[in-house]
Motif scaffolding. Structure first.
Motif, PDB file in Angstrom:
ATOM      1  N   VAL A 263      -1.951  15.580 -12.571  1.00 20.26           N
ATOM      2  CA  VAL A 263      -1.695  14.424 -13.430  1.00 20.26           C
ATOM      3  C   VAL A 263      -0.432  13.782 -12.878  1.00 20.26           C
ATOM      4  N   LYS A 264      -0.577  12.681 -12.143  1.00 19.78           N
ATOM      5  CA  LYS A 264       0.571  12.129 -11.431  1.00 19.78           C
ATOM      6  C   LYS A 264       0.623  10.618 -11.526  1.00 19.78           C
ATOM      7  N   ASN A 265       1.843  10.122 -11.287  1.00 17.34           N
ATOM      8  CA  ASN A 265       2.073   8.685 -11.163  1.00 17.34           C
ATOM      9  C   ASN A 265       2.194   8.332  -9.684  1.00 17.34           C
ATOM     10  N   VAL A 266       1.489   7.300  -9.274  1.00 17.59           N
ATOM     11  CA  VAL A 266       1.553   6.831  -7.889  1.00 17.59           C
ATOM     12  C   VAL A 266       2.210   5.450  -7.900  1.00 17.59           C
ATOM     13  N   GLU A 267       3.406   5.378  -7.347  1.00 19.86           N
ATOM     14  CA  GLU A 267       4.124   4.111  -7.277  1.00 19.86           C
ATOM     15  C   GLU A 267       3.891   3.436  -5.931  1.00 19.86           C
ATOM     16  N   VAL A 268       3.749   2.135  -5.983  1.00 14.40           N
ATOM     17  CA  VAL A 268       3.658   1.332  -4.762  1.00 14.40           C
ATOM     18  C   VAL A 268       4.850   0.376  -4.772  1.00 14.40           C
ATOM     19  N   LEU A 269       5.737   0.536  -3.791  1.00 10.14           N
ATOM     20  CA  LEU A 269       6.941  -0.291  -3.704  1.00 10.14           C
ATOM     21  C   LEU A 269       6.658  -1.642  -3.063  1.00 10.14           C
ATOM     22  N   MET A 270       7.315  -2.655  -3.537  1.00 11.11           N
ATOM     23  CA  MET A 270       7.111  -4.005  -3.014  1.00 11.11           C
ATOM     24  C   MET A 270       8.067  -4.322  -1.868  1.00 11.11           C
TER      25      MET A 270
ATOM     26  N   LYS B  98       0.822  -1.207   0.000  1.00 14.76           N
ATOM     27  CA  LYS B  98       0.000   0.000   0.000  1.00 14.76           C
ATOM     28  C   LYS B  98       0.852   1.252   0.000  1.00 14.76           C
ATOM     29  N   ASN B  99       0.161   2.367  -0.304  1.00 12.20           N
ATOM     30  CA  ASN B  99       0.810   3.669  -0.302  1.00 12.20           C
ATOM     31  C   ASN B  99      -0.250   4.737  -0.058  1.00 12.20           C
ATOM     32  N   HIS B 100       0.181   5.839   0.535  1.00 11.75           N
ATOM     33  CA  HIS B 100      -0.714   6.975   0.767  1.00 11.75           C
ATOM     34  C   HIS B 100      -0.397   8.074  -0.257  1.00 11.75           C
ATOM     35  N   PHE B 101      -1.416   8.748  -0.746  1.00  7.97           N
ATOM     36  CA  PHE B 101      -1.191   9.831  -1.705  1.00  7.97           C
ATOM     37  C   PHE B 101      -2.360  10.816  -1.624  1.00  7.97           C
ATOM     38  N   ASP B 102      -2.179  11.960  -2.212  1.00 11.55           N
ATOM     39  CA  ASP B 102      -3.255  12.951  -2.261  1.00 11.55           C
ATOM     40  C   ASP B 102      -3.412  13.451  -3.698  1.00 11.55           C
ATOM     41  N   ILE B 103      -4.609  13.971  -3.982  1.00 14.44           N
ATOM     42  CA  ILE B 103      -4.951  14.479  -5.315  1.00 14.44           C
ATOM     43  C   ILE B 103      -5.470  15.906  -5.174  1.00 14.44           C
ATOM     44  N   LYS B 104      -4.960  16.785  -6.038  1.00 14.10           N
ATOM     45  CA  LYS B 104      -5.453  18.159  -6.121  1.00 14.10           C
ATOM     46  C   LYS B 104      -6.090  18.386  -7.492  1.00 14.10           C
TER      47      LYS B 104
END
Length: 371
Positions: free
Chosen positions: A327-334, A317-323
């Motif tokens: 236009v963004k890339n959201v990476e989730v590391l293993m 999992k990962n936490h992120f925010d949107i405004k």
């Protein structure tokens, strides 16, 4: 007879003869005047248009076109003999003021025989004012103009009214969508229309779904709930609009949101893992979107989110925010698996399989999620 001839007769002829001649001329003038008056009396007048016979059932300013043979726009499903047929002209009006609809109509005529019999479609027409000829009896007629429609029972009989007017009380609705101050690009926004009435489960009935902006939707007058959807997740706006009969209601919706593309990687900037299952939730645990793929892209409303990726029986999992406008890339590391306690609200997540095949000291299975 010219003036000189008259003078010659008056000088040479006796007085009684002149008197008789004047009487003959007078009678001839009277006969000519009478004949002219008689001709004018019997001549037809073309100043006024003929008025259709019979009592009208609608407004008096309806235009009744002349009868034409059944066109390709009319489908007669059931035919009867010519004897005893009743004829009726169907006319549709936008409002009670008599604004006649001359295109875009679909007429359907149903017949029900017996109390338990199912209504049978006997005629369908796309003409504006079709002339219906059917055996006398009771029929159910539906007039549809886009999503606006009216259904009535009509008793057709020989020698009845020449036409039947259907007042739809219809109007139009056109929705336009704006994104970041500009018209929404094609395919970015769709909207659905719901009726104002509620069913037994307190849900609104959908009138139309997946409508495109800038198109005129014809509706019966009334209040409607509009749900405008930007993308395929939670960037949507709901509002109520009132459609008035005979008028076009125009509504503009301004959307906010940002695009996020998700990928599961073994290192930052690495290649996306295929066949990954994604779950997007708000920070409060509310489900937003689920999808499957290596690089899914979703439009999300501004806010803070938690994304969970499932791959190979492990959860990350990962936490992120949107405004607005992102236009963004959201990476989730293993690198670190997500413990089950952090996955409240996640659904359809693949379980860890064959954990007993890899055992730690003493034969206890290793739980990679807690390492």
């Amino acid at each position: 007879m010219n003036q000189s001839a008259t003078s010659l007769i008056s000088q040479s002829a006796p007085a009684d003869m002149l008197t008789r001649l004047r009487r003959v001329l007078t009678r001839a003038r009277v006969s000519l005047i009478a004949a002219a008056l008689s001709f004018m009396a019997v001549a037809p007048s073309y100043a006024a248009e003929p008025v259709p016979d019979g009592p009208p059932s609608g407004p008096l300013n309806i235009h009744i076109p002349p009868h034409k043979p059944t066109s390709k726009n009319t489908t007669v499903i059931e035919r009867g003999g010519k004897a005893g047929l009743a004829s009726l002209r169907l006319v549709a009006l936008l409002t009670g003021d008599g604004q006649q609809i001359d295109q875009g109509l679909v007429w359907r005529v149903f017949r029900t025989l017996g109390p338990n019999a199912k209504a049978k479609l006997v005629l369908e027409s796309h003409e504006a004012t079709p002339l219906v000829k059917l055996p006398a009896g009771e029929y159910t007629i539906n007039a549809a103009f886009g999503r606006a429609n009216l259904t009535r029972k009509i008793n057709m009989k020989v020698g009845g009214p020449p036409y039947e007017a259907f007042i739809l009380n219809a109007g139009g609705l056109r929705l336009s969508a704006m994104i970041q101050g500009k018209p929404a690009p094609p395919g970015a926004v769709t909207y659905s229309i719901f009726a104002d009435d509620h069913d037994q489960f307190d849900s609104r009935s959908m009138v139309i779904g997946g409508a495109k902006p800038n198109l005129i939707i014809r509706l019966n007058s009334g209040i409607y709930r509009i749900v405008s959807q930007y993308g395929d997740a939670n960037a949507k706006i709901e509002s109520d609009v009132t459609v008035e009969a005979g008028k076009l209601t125009e509504t503009t919706v301004t959307h906010t949101g940002g695009k996020a593309t998700f990928k599961l990687v073994t290192r930052s900037g690495g290649e996306a893992m295929p066949d990954t299952r994604w779950t997007i939730q708000t920070e409060d645990g509310e489900m937003v979107k689920e999808s499957v793929g290596a690089l899914p892209t979703h439009v999300l409303a501004p806010g803070k989110y938690v994304v969970t990726a499932s791959s190979g029986g492990h959860l990350f999992k990962n936490h992120f925010d949107i405004k607005d406008g992102d236009v963004k890339n959201v990476e989730v590391l293993m690198t670190t698996a997500a413990p089950e306690s952090d996955l409240s609200g996640a659904t359809d997540v693949a379980p860890l399989r064959n954990s007993s095949a890899i055992a730690g000291p003493g034969g206890a299975p290793l739980d990679f999620k807690n390492q």
